[in-house]
Motif scaffolding. Structure first.
Motif, PDB file in Angstrom:
ATOM      1  N   SER A  10     165.792  65.761  35.433  1.00 17.59           N
ATOM      2  CA  SER A  10     166.632  66.598  35.893  1.00 17.59           C
ATOM      3  C   SER A  10     166.206  67.570  36.971  1.00 17.59           C
ATOM      4  O   SER A  10     165.456  68.509  36.676  1.00 17.59           O
ATOM      5  CB  SER A  10     167.145  67.480  34.722  1.00 17.59           C
ATOM      6  OG  SER A  10     167.714  66.861  33.728  1.00 17.59           O
ATOM      7  N   GLU A  19     177.634  74.271  38.829  1.00 15.93           N
ATOM      8  CA  GLU A  19     178.233  73.862  37.591  1.00 15.93           C
ATOM      9  C   GLU A  19     178.076  72.157  37.300  1.00 15.93           C
ATOM     10  O   GLU A  19     177.715  72.021  36.008  1.00 15.93           O
ATOM     11  CB  GLU A  19     179.694  74.254  37.416  1.00 15.93           C
ATOM     12  CG  GLU A  19     179.735  75.737  37.265  1.00 15.93           C
ATOM     13  CD  GLU A  19     179.154  76.203  36.007  1.00 15.93           C
ATOM     14  OE1 GLU A  19     179.090  75.676  34.843  1.00 15.93           O
ATOM     15  OE2 GLU A  19     178.263  77.206  36.262  1.00 15.93           O
ATOM     16  N   ASP A  20     178.069  71.493  38.397  1.00 15.54           N
ATOM     17  CA  ASP A  20     178.171  70.238  38.129  1.00 15.54           C
ATOM     18  C   ASP A  20     176.591  69.866  37.837  1.00 15.54           C
ATOM     19  O   ASP A  20     176.387  69.119  36.743  1.00 15.54           O
ATOM     20  CB  ASP A  20     178.257  69.171  39.484  1.00 15.54           C
ATOM     21  CG  ASP A  20     179.740  69.144  39.213  1.00 15.54           C
ATOM     22  OD1 ASP A  20     180.863  69.364  38.542  1.00 15.54           O
ATOM     23  OD2 ASP A  20     180.321  68.849  40.713  1.00 15.54           O
ATOM     24  N   GLU A  21     175.724  70.147  38.410  1.00 21.62           N
ATOM     25  CA  GLU A  21     174.258  70.053  38.042  1.00 21.62           C
ATOM     26  C   GLU A  21     173.904  70.637  36.759  1.00 21.62           C
ATOM     27  O   GLU A  21     173.191  70.177  35.824  1.00 21.62           O
ATOM     28  CB  GLU A  21     173.360  70.743  39.226  1.00 21.62           C
ATOM     29  CG  GLU A  21     171.858  70.530  38.828  1.00 21.62           C
ATOM     30  CD  GLU A  21     170.946  71.483  39.719  1.00 21.62           C
ATOM     31  OE1 GLU A  21     169.811  71.513  39.753  1.00 21.62           O
ATOM     32  OE2 GLU A  21     171.550  71.911  40.873  1.00 21.62           O
ATOM     33  N   ILE A  22     174.427  71.645  36.251  1.00 22.97           N
ATOM     34  CA  ILE A  22     174.157  72.393  35.143  1.00 22.97           C
ATOM     35  C   ILE A  22     174.606  71.552  34.158  1.00 22.97           C
ATOM     36  O   ILE A  22     174.207  71.083  33.007  1.00 22.97           O
ATOM     37  CB  ILE A  22     174.767  73.806  34.752  1.00 22.97           C
ATOM     38  CG1 ILE A  22     173.889  74.864  35.955  1.00 22.97           C
ATOM     39  CG2 ILE A  22     174.709  74.353  33.538  1.00 22.97           C
ATOM     40  CD1 ILE A  22     174.334  76.303  36.267  1.00 22.97           C
ATOM     41  N   SER A  23     175.878  71.195  34.091  1.00 21.46           N
ATOM     42  CA  SER A  23     176.553  70.285  33.059  1.00 21.46           C
ATOM     43  C   SER A  23     176.028  69.122  32.867  1.00 21.46           C
ATOM     44  O   SER A  23     175.758  68.479  31.951  1.00 21.46           O
ATOM     45  CB  SER A  23     178.319  70.112  33.639  1.00 21.46           C
ATOM     46  OG  SER A  23     178.708  71.169  33.560  1.00 21.46           O
ATOM     47  N   GLN A  24     175.442  68.627  33.782  1.00 22.48           N
ATOM     48  CA  GLN A  24     174.887  67.136  33.961  1.00 22.48           C
ATOM     49  C   GLN A  24     173.345  67.449  32.997  1.00 22.48           C
ATOM     50  O   GLN A  24     172.734  66.517  32.225  1.00 22.48           O
ATOM     51  CB  GLN A  24     174.266  66.540  35.292  1.00 22.48           C
ATOM     52  CG  GLN A  24     175.563  66.116  36.112  1.00 22.48           C
ATOM     53  CD  GLN A  24     175.209  65.407  37.195  1.00 22.48           C
ATOM     54  OE1 GLN A  24     174.053  65.613  37.902  1.00 22.48           O
ATOM     55  NE2 GLN A  24     176.198  65.225  38.063  1.00 22.48           N
ATOM     56  N   LEU A  84     172.754  69.723  31.003  1.00 18.90           N
ATOM     57  CA  LEU A  84     173.099  69.942  29.302  1.00 18.90           C
ATOM     58  C   LEU A  84     173.589  68.573  28.783  1.00 18.90           C
ATOM     59  O   LEU A  84     173.107  68.680  27.712  1.00 18.90           O
ATOM     60  CB  LEU A  84     173.927  71.284  29.295  1.00 18.90           C
ATOM     61  CG  LEU A  84     173.280  72.617  29.607  1.00 18.90           C
ATOM     62  CD1 LEU A  84     174.629  73.760  29.701  1.00 18.90           C
ATOM     63  CD2 LEU A  84     172.263  72.943  29.028  1.00 18.90           C
ATOM     64  N   ALA A  85     174.212  68.095  29.419  1.00 26.62           N
ATOM     65  CA  ALA A  85     174.922  66.691  28.901  1.00 26.62           C
ATOM     66  C   ALA A  85     173.459  65.665  28.362  1.00 26.62           C
ATOM     67  O   ALA A  85     173.742  64.860  27.536  1.00 26.62           O
ATOM     68  CB  ALA A  85     175.994  65.815  29.770  1.00 26.62           C
ATOM     69  N   ARG A  86     172.580  65.608  29.440  1.00 24.93           N
ATOM     70  CA  ARG A  86     171.342  64.715  29.154  1.00 24.93           C
ATOM     71  C   ARG A  86     170.787  65.223  27.891  1.00 24.93           C
ATOM     72  O   ARG A  86     170.251  64.451  26.904  1.00 24.93           O
ATOM     73  CB  ARG A  86     170.271  64.781  30.250  1.00 24.93           C
ATOM     74  CG  ARG A  86     170.816  63.951  31.594  1.00 24.93           C
ATOM     75  CD  ARG A  86     169.680  63.915  32.477  1.00 24.93           C
ATOM     76  NE  ARG A  86     170.007  63.484  33.752  1.00 24.93           N
ATOM     77  CZ  ARG A  86     170.190  64.073  34.932  1.00 24.93           C
ATOM     78  NH1 ARG A  86     169.650  65.375  35.057  1.00 24.93           N
ATOM     79  NH2 ARG A  86     170.551  63.393  35.891  1.00 24.93           N
TER      80      ARG A  86
END
Length: 150
Positions: free
Chosen positions: A61, A117-122, A124-126
């Motif tokens: 990440s 937000e896209d980076e953060i969501s990725q 957290l999803a990982r």
């Protein structure tokens, strides 16, 4: 950057205040790992198979744990997670209806507060996808500031 006088020294030092968001992940590990870390053997963290999955995801990440001259920065705290699985739960550890204590490490790292937000969501999803618990415990802070030398 901010200049401040160091108390008792008369010296003025420059400090840097960087806005970040903390990500704190509660992660189950073996009793052996908790005992070894508690005794000061932090090298055992490299060998814990469960924790290795999390560390791989964090390294994959970009921007997580970025401290400029240092990367992959994280802190580990020793703990225990207490819980009682209810009917319908499929606990990875313990049994439905039983009060359970799990050896746990809390790993804290940081991401720039300006991350999208896209980076953060990725990220957290990982973390959630790799987490062995049915209901992962992951804390994501509001923006805060880290202080360092300028």
């Amino acid at each position: 950057m901010t200049a401040m006088t160091m108390p008792g020294t008369g010296r003025r030092d420059l400090i840097r205040r960087r806005p970040v968001r903390a990500i704190k992940i509660h992660w189950p590990v073996s009793h052996r790992t908790v005992a070894a870390v508690g005794a000061g053997d932090v090298e055992v963290l490299r060998d814990d198979e469960s924790l290795a999955a999390l560390l791989r995801e964090l390294r994959a990440s970009p921007g997580v744990g970025d401290f400029g001259l240092y990367e992959d920065v994280f802190e580990v705290s020793i703990g225990a997670e207490g819980f009682t699985p209810k009917d319908g739960a499929l606990p990875a550890f313990g049994a439905v209806g039983g009060r359970t204590l799990s050896p746990t490490l809390a790993l804290t790292t940081y991401i720039d507060a300006a991350a999208g937000e896209d980076e953060i969501s990725q990220v957290l999803a990982r973390i959630v996808a790799a987490h062995p618990w049915e209901v992962p415990v992951v804390e994501f802070s509001a923006p805060l500031e880290l202080v360092s030398r300028a």
